[in-house]
Design an enzyme around this catalytic site. Structure first.
Site, PDB file in Angstrom:
ATOM      1  N   TYR A  27       0.838  -1.199   0.000  1.00 35.32           N
ATOM      2  CA  TYR A  27       0.000   0.000   0.000  1.00 35.32           C
ATOM      3  C   TYR A  27       0.874   1.251   0.000  1.00 35.32           C
ATOM      4  O   TYR A  27       0.628   2.197  -0.752  1.00 35.32           O
ATOM      5  CB  TYR A  27      -0.918  -0.010   1.225  1.00 35.32           C
ATOM      6  CG  TYR A  27      -1.882   1.146   1.252  1.00 35.32           C
ATOM      7  CD1 TYR A  27      -3.067   1.104   0.523  1.00 35.32           C
ATOM      8  CD2 TYR A  27      -1.604   2.292   1.999  1.00 35.32           C
ATOM      9  CE1 TYR A  27      -3.942   2.175   0.535  1.00 35.32           C
ATOM     10  CE2 TYR A  27      -2.472   3.355   2.018  1.00 35.32           C
ATOM     11  CZ  TYR A  27      -3.643   3.299   1.288  1.00 35.32           C
ATOM     12  OH  TYR A  27      -4.506   4.361   1.290  1.00 35.32           O
ATOM     13  N   HIS A  31       1.244   4.209  -2.969  1.00 35.83           N
ATOM     14  CA  HIS A  31       1.013   5.626  -2.715  1.00 35.83           C
ATOM     15  C   HIS A  31       2.274   6.478  -2.844  1.00 35.83           C
ATOM     16  O   HIS A  31       2.189   7.705  -2.854  1.00 35.83           O
ATOM     17  CB  HIS A  31       0.334   5.815  -1.356  1.00 35.83           C
ATOM     18  CG  HIS A  31      -1.118   5.523  -1.444  1.00 35.83           C
ATOM     19  ND1 HIS A  31      -1.603   4.236  -1.442  1.00 35.83           N
ATOM     20  CD2 HIS A  31      -2.176   6.344  -1.599  1.00 35.83           C
ATOM     21  CE1 HIS A  31      -2.903   4.288  -1.581  1.00 35.83           C
ATOM     22  NE2 HIS A  31      -3.287   5.544  -1.683  1.00 35.83           N
ATOM     23  N   TYR A  50      -4.206  17.265   0.763  1.00 38.40           N
ATOM     24  CA  TYR A  50      -4.670  15.915   1.095  1.00 38.40           C
ATOM     25  C   TYR A  50      -3.480  15.071   1.539  1.00 38.40           C
ATOM     26  O   TYR A  50      -2.470  15.003   0.843  1.00 38.40           O
ATOM     27  CB  TYR A  50      -5.342  15.311  -0.141  1.00 38.40           C
ATOM     28  CG  TYR A  50      -5.908  13.925  -0.011  1.00 38.40           C
ATOM     29  CD1 TYR A  50      -6.330  13.398   1.202  1.00 38.40           C
ATOM     30  CD2 TYR A  50      -6.044  13.127  -1.126  1.00 38.40           C
ATOM     31  CE1 TYR A  50      -6.860  12.128   1.292  1.00 38.40           C
ATOM     32  CE2 TYR A  50      -6.583  11.851  -1.055  1.00 38.40           C
ATOM     33  CZ  TYR A  50      -6.985  11.360   0.163  1.00 38.40           C
ATOM     34  OH  TYR A  50      -7.512  10.102   0.249  1.00 38.40           O
ATOM     35  N   TRP A  85      -8.551   3.482 -10.091  1.00 37.30           N
ATOM     36  CA  TRP A  85      -7.755   3.539  -8.860  1.00 37.30           C
ATOM     37  C   TRP A  85      -8.426   2.740  -7.754  1.00 37.30           C
ATOM     38  O   TRP A  85      -7.770   1.981  -7.045  1.00 37.30           O
ATOM     39  CB  TRP A  85      -7.534   4.991  -8.425  1.00 37.30           C
ATOM     40  CG  TRP A  85      -6.678   5.095  -7.203  1.00 37.30           C
ATOM     41  CD1 TRP A  85      -7.107   5.281  -5.919  1.00 37.30           C
ATOM     42  CD2 TRP A  85      -5.258   4.972  -7.136  1.00 37.30           C
ATOM     43  NE1 TRP A  85      -6.030   5.306  -5.057  1.00 37.30           N
ATOM     44  CE2 TRP A  85      -4.887   5.113  -5.781  1.00 37.30           C
ATOM     45  CE3 TRP A  85      -4.266   4.778  -8.088  1.00 37.30           C
ATOM     46  CZ2 TRP A  85      -3.564   5.061  -5.355  1.00 37.30           C
ATOM     47  CZ3 TRP A  85      -2.945   4.727  -7.663  1.00 37.30           C
ATOM     48  CH2 TRP A  85      -2.603   4.863  -6.318  1.00 37.30           C
TER      49      TRP A  85
END
Length: 124
Positions: A27, A31, A50, A85
């Site tokens: 993960y 990212h 964000y 995504w």
């Protein structure tokens, strides 16, 4: 130096989700190199400043600034790149009944230092 651009974003949003412990490294790798078209879509639909934070236990905390979170989510959900995504991210999350971005649990803000300081200074 961290400088904010005045993008009109007025609301801070915080949400939580849960990443599978056995997929944490994958993960993080995903990212570290988010698709450029996904980054552009987020910016275009009102997701500002964000950030995602990931705990060793899989707790995922997201924070952002926006002028309308519901609209930002709705506009993002309409993007084809978001469909791709979310499909790519599906296997990273604890089981849920939908796309990962539909499983976010929004948290209530209960403290903001600057707001309380301003109130205290005006009262004092």
């Amino acid at each position: 130096m961290n400088r904010f651009i005045d993008d009109g974003a007025t609301t801070h949003v915080c949400f939580v989700s849960r990443v599978r412990r056995d997929r944490l490294d994958e993960y993080k790798t995903a990212h570290a190199a988010v698709w450029p078209e996904m980054l552009e879509a987020l910016a275009e639909t009102g997701w500002h400043d964000y950030r995602l934070f990931l705990g060793a236990d899989g707790l995922l905390v997201g924070v952002l600034r926006t002028d309308d979170y519901e609209r930002a989510q709705r506009d993002m959900a309409a993007r084809e790149v978001n469909e791709r995504w979310q499909a790519a991210m599906q296997g990273y999350f604890e089981p849920s009944d939908g796309r990962p971005d539909e499983g976010f649990v929004q948290l209530e803000e209960v403290f903001h230092l600057e707001s309380q300081l301003e109130t205290a200074r005006r009262a004092g």
